[in-house]
Structure formats: structure tokens, C-alpha cells
Write a protein that holds these residues in place. Sequence first.
Motif, short mmCIF file in Angstrom:
data_model
loop_
_atom_site.label_atom_id
_atom_site.label_comp_id
_atom_site.label_asym_id
_atom_site.label_seq_id
_atom_site.Cartn_x
_atom_site.Cartn_y
_atom_site.Cartn_z
N ASP A 245 0.84 -1.21 0.00
CA ASP A 245 0.00 0.00 0.00
C ASP A 245 0.87 1.26 0.00
O ASP A 245 0.59 2.23 -0.72
CB ASP A 245 -0.95 0.00 1.21
CG ASP A 245 -2.05 -1.05 1.08
OD1 ASP A 245 -2.12 -1.71 0.02
OD2 ASP A 245 -2.83 -1.23 2.04
N GLN A 246 1.95 1.24 0.79
CA GLN A 246 2.85 2.41 0.82
C GLN A 246 3.58 2.59 -0.50
O GLN A 246 3.77 3.71 -0.97
CB GLN A 246 3.88 2.26 1.95
CG GLN A 246 3.31 2.54 3.32
CD GLN A 246 4.25 2.08 4.44
OE1 GLN A 246 5.46 2.06 4.27
NE2 GLN A 246 3.67 1.70 5.56
N ALA A 247 3.98 1.47 -1.11
CA ALA A 247 4.71 1.56 -2.39
C ALA A 247 3.80 2.16 -3.47
O ALA A 247 4.25 3.00 -4.26
CB ALA A 247 5.21 0.18 -2.80
N ILE A 248 2.55 1.75 -3.46
CA ILE A 248 1.59 2.30 -4.43
C ILE A 248 1.38 3.78 -4.16
O ILE A 248 1.40 4.62 -5.08
CB ILE A 248 0.25 1.53 -4.36
CG1 ILE A 248 0.43 0.11 -4.92
CG2 ILE A 248 -0.86 2.28 -5.11
CD1 ILE A 248 -0.77 -0.81 -4.75
N ALA A 249 1.23 4.12 -2.88
CA ALA A 249 1.01 5.54 -2.52
C ALA A 249 2.19 6.40 -2.96
O ALA A 249 2.00 7.53 -3.42
CB ALA A 249 0.78 5.66 -1.01
N ARG A 250 3.41 5.87 -2.83
CA ARG A 250 4.59 6.65 -3.24
C ARG A 250 4.55 6.98 -4.74
O ARG A 250 4.90 8.09 -5.15
CB ARG A 250 5.88 5.89 -2.91
CG ARG A 250 6.32 6.03 -1.45
CD ARG A 250 7.77 5.57 -1.25
NE ARG A 250 7.98 4.17 -1.57
CZ ARG A 250 7.80 3.16 -0.72
NH1 ARG A 250 7.40 3.40 0.53
NH2 ARG A 250 8.02 1.92 -1.09
N VAL A 251 4.12 6.02 -5.55
CA VAL A 251 4.03 6.28 -6.99
C VAL A 251 2.98 7.36 -7.26
O VAL A 251 3.21 8.29 -8.04
CB VAL A 251 3.69 4.99 -7.77
CG1 VAL A 251 3.48 5.30 -9.26
CG2 VAL A 251 4.79 3.94 -7.59
N LEU A 252 1.86 7.26 -6.57
CA LEU A 252 0.81 8.26 -6.79
C LEU A 252 1.28 9.65 -6.36
O LEU A 252 0.91 10.66 -6.95
CB LEU A 252 -0.47 7.87 -6.04
CG LEU A 252 -1.08 6.51 -6.46
CD1 LEU A 252 -2.40 6.27 -5.73
CD2 LEU A 252 -1.28 6.42 -7.96
N GLU A 253 2.14 9.70 -5.33
CA GLU A 253 2.70 10.98 -4.88
C GLU A 253 3.67 11.56 -5.89
O GLU A 253 3.58 12.73 -6.25
CB GLU A 253 3.43 10.81 -3.53
CG GLU A 253 2.51 10.79 -2.32
CD GLU A 253 1.64 12.03 -2.22
OE1 GLU A 253 2.15 13.15 -2.48
OE2 GLU A 253 0.45 11.90 -1.90
N HIS A 254 4.64 10.74 -6.36
CA HIS A 254 5.65 11.33 -7.25
C HIS A 254 5.11 11.52 -8.67
O HIS A 254 5.59 12.36 -9.43
CB HIS A 254 6.99 10.58 -7.22
CG HIS A 254 7.02 9.20 -7.80
ND1 HIS A 254 6.57 8.89 -9.06
CD2 HIS A 254 7.48 8.03 -7.28
CE1 HIS A 254 6.77 7.60 -9.30
NE2 HIS A 254 7.29 7.05 -8.23
N GLY A 255 4.09 10.72 -9.04
CA GLY A 255 3.40 10.97 -10.30
C GLY A 255 4.11 10.51 -11.56
O GLY A 255 3.62 10.75 -12.66
#
Length: 401
Positions: A48-58
Amino acid sequence: MWSTEIGSAALTEVNYVTDVPSAVAAPEDTIPFIDLRAQYERLKPAIDQAIARVLEHGKYIMGPEVAELEEQLAERAQVDHVITCSSGTDALLLALMAWEIGPGDAVFIPSFTFTATAEVVALTGATTVFCDVDERTFNLSPTALERAIETMLSDSTLTPKAVIAVDLFGQPADYPSIREITDRYHLKLLGDAAQSFGGSQHGRPVGSLADVTATSFFPAKPLGCYGDGGAVFTDDPDIAAVIRSLRVHGQGSNKYDTVRVGLTARLDSLQAAILLQKLTVFDEEIVARQAVAERYSRELGGIVDVPVVAADNQSVWAQYTIATDQRDQLSSYLRDRDVPSAVYYPSPLHRQGAYQGPRFVDAGAIIAERHSQRVLSLPMGPYLTDSHQGRVIDEVRRHFY
Ligand SMILES: *Cc1c(COP(=O)(O)O)cnc(C)c1O
């Protein structure tokens, strides 16, 4: 298992591709054919954190996770170059395109495999030669391969160009014998390792056993992501550079310089991020798969034909596939008792409607036909519980007593 894929037409009751949500939500007492939920529960915070990081950096396309994954895969496979891509099928296609395989060329493949192995050859315009497989390992028979090459050389105007060896059910093909043949006839050797990434032969990892190796990260494969994905492995820097270009429209020195006809065949950053997390437990999962396979073989050997792993091979047990003359009876007996099973593959490829006509040659795949009538794959995976293993074993034994 391979959900929609491997099963497409054939697989009815277990359809993980179109049906991943229900596979994920299997109730406690149901034996899953492949348990994707248990792995997710184990890795949930990290994924979940790894996915969130991608959504953050875009950086959804070619983000930093892609390069990091390629580095880790190269290290694991002990090869110089890894190019991730959009699927196992595209990984195979990219290799054939990089070698400029096309009309007038003959490509030799085993007839007992998933349809993608044949499809990519047809897409290049080359002729597919379906060869027979080994009685015990289900993999390409070197003897049948050599016979097919000799026949093509004497009876046709086609030029033998390449062999695709498939590592069926997780066990590497007989690369030493096949390599001797491809060297002698000056053919390229492509490894279809969609089911075997993580395995090894003579201590050498899958990925390093052929000129170019293709794998798949389809969710139900031993190393699967949450969508489609794949990778190409090679030590050849020139081929690697061509494949990197092919995966982005045949790009040249900049985005708007097109130097060859290519594809959109990249791996998403999100999938790379998920795979990086799954890699942290992959070795443990392989050990757990091995334990399930050992128990099945110990308790089912003598009742059915259990899988034979060749000396010096380590399988990753993408499938645990038994064989019996009572396959159809056994499979309906198991279905009635809520034990899932699947037939990989109910028809050899040279019998498929799509692979008839002048660009397809059946080199005489008799053993492949026999396997199609006798094989049955049982529930397999690192998270298959002891009690579920026991139920599978008990029900198979009961059918025969
Ligand atoms: C799954 C599979 C493929 C295709 O992989 P995708 O990622 O689904 O495109 C190719 N060959 C074999 C043997 C497979 O099992």
C-alpha cells in the motif's frame, strides 16, 4: 490459474484473470487454486505504501521503480541487461522483433505450452514449427527438435532461425542439450520462462540460460504483479538496446526520433513498485512451494504420475501437474468435493484452430497429445495451508481407492 490467460478457452471453473476479486475473497474453508489473498495480507502495509509513493511522485511511466526493479532482476538472474515490459507475451515478441525474425524464417517451439509461445511467432510473419515434448518433464524434446530442424532443412525453402524453449510448470527446459543443437545449426535460443522465473539449472538462474529469456509477471505466475507485466533478460548489449528502443515505439536519440517500428510495451511504475515489494519474500515463497511439491509427491507417488524434476533443475512449481489415464474422472470427482484443479493444456497447440494453414507446421507432436489427455494441475502456492494440502491429497487418494 493463470487466470484468463492460460485458461482462456479451456479453463472454466477457475478464472483468476477476469475473476481476481473473488479469488482474493475466497472464504476460509475454500481451497484456493492459487492464493493471491494470503500474500497480499502478508505484504499489505508495504504494498500500500509503495503504491502511494508512486501516486505521490506521479511518474507513472518509466518512474524510478522501473529502473530499480530492472537492476534487482538483473542481479538475481546474473545477466547484464533486463528490460521490463508490458507482458510475458510482449517480452517474447520483443526478442523476436529484435532478432528481425520474419517471413521465410522457421521458429521451433514445443506444442505443449500456452498459446502465447506460438502467437508471437505468427505475429512476426515467420513459420511456427510445433515440436514434440519429453515424456517425463513436459518440456521440449531435444531429439524431436533436431528431427524437426533436419526435416525443415531438407523439405522446405524456409530458413531455420530460432528455437523457443519453454520452462513448463516452473522447471527449466533441457538447455544444455538444446543449446548444443542451436549452436550446431546457428539458431537463436529464446527461453520462455513465463512460468519459471526464480528457478535454476546447474545452479545458474533462469534468465541466464538462453541467448534471451522472457518472463511474465501475470498475477498468477510465481512472481506476479497486480496486472500485466513481463521482462526480457540478456547479456547481449546490442539486443538489449534494440529492445529498449522497441518498447517505446522504436525510439531513437530522442522522443520524436523513430528509428524502427516498435510497440508501446513498457511496464507501469505501479507494477514495478508492487514487484519490488513482492521480491522481498520471493525466496521464502519458493522454499514454501518446494515443500508443498515434496509433500504432494511423497503422498501421491505410486497413485498417479507425479512430476519429474530433472537432475540439476530447481523448479519454482508454477504448477504441480500430475498425470493419469483417469484424468477426466478424477477432475470431476475433485470438483464435486470442492477441490479445484485445472488442465494445462487440454489441447496441444498444433491442434488449435488459429494455428492451421501454410505458416504452421506440425512436426509430429504425439507425446504432447497424450499429455493433453492425461494432465491435471492441483492447487499450488506458498500459502497453501497444511490442512488444504491434506484435503487435496486425501481426495485424490480416495478417488483411486
Ligand atoms: C503466461 C505465459 C505466457 C504469457 O505471459 P503473459 O504475461 O500472460 O503475456 C507465455 N508463455 C507461457 C508458457 C506462459 O505460461
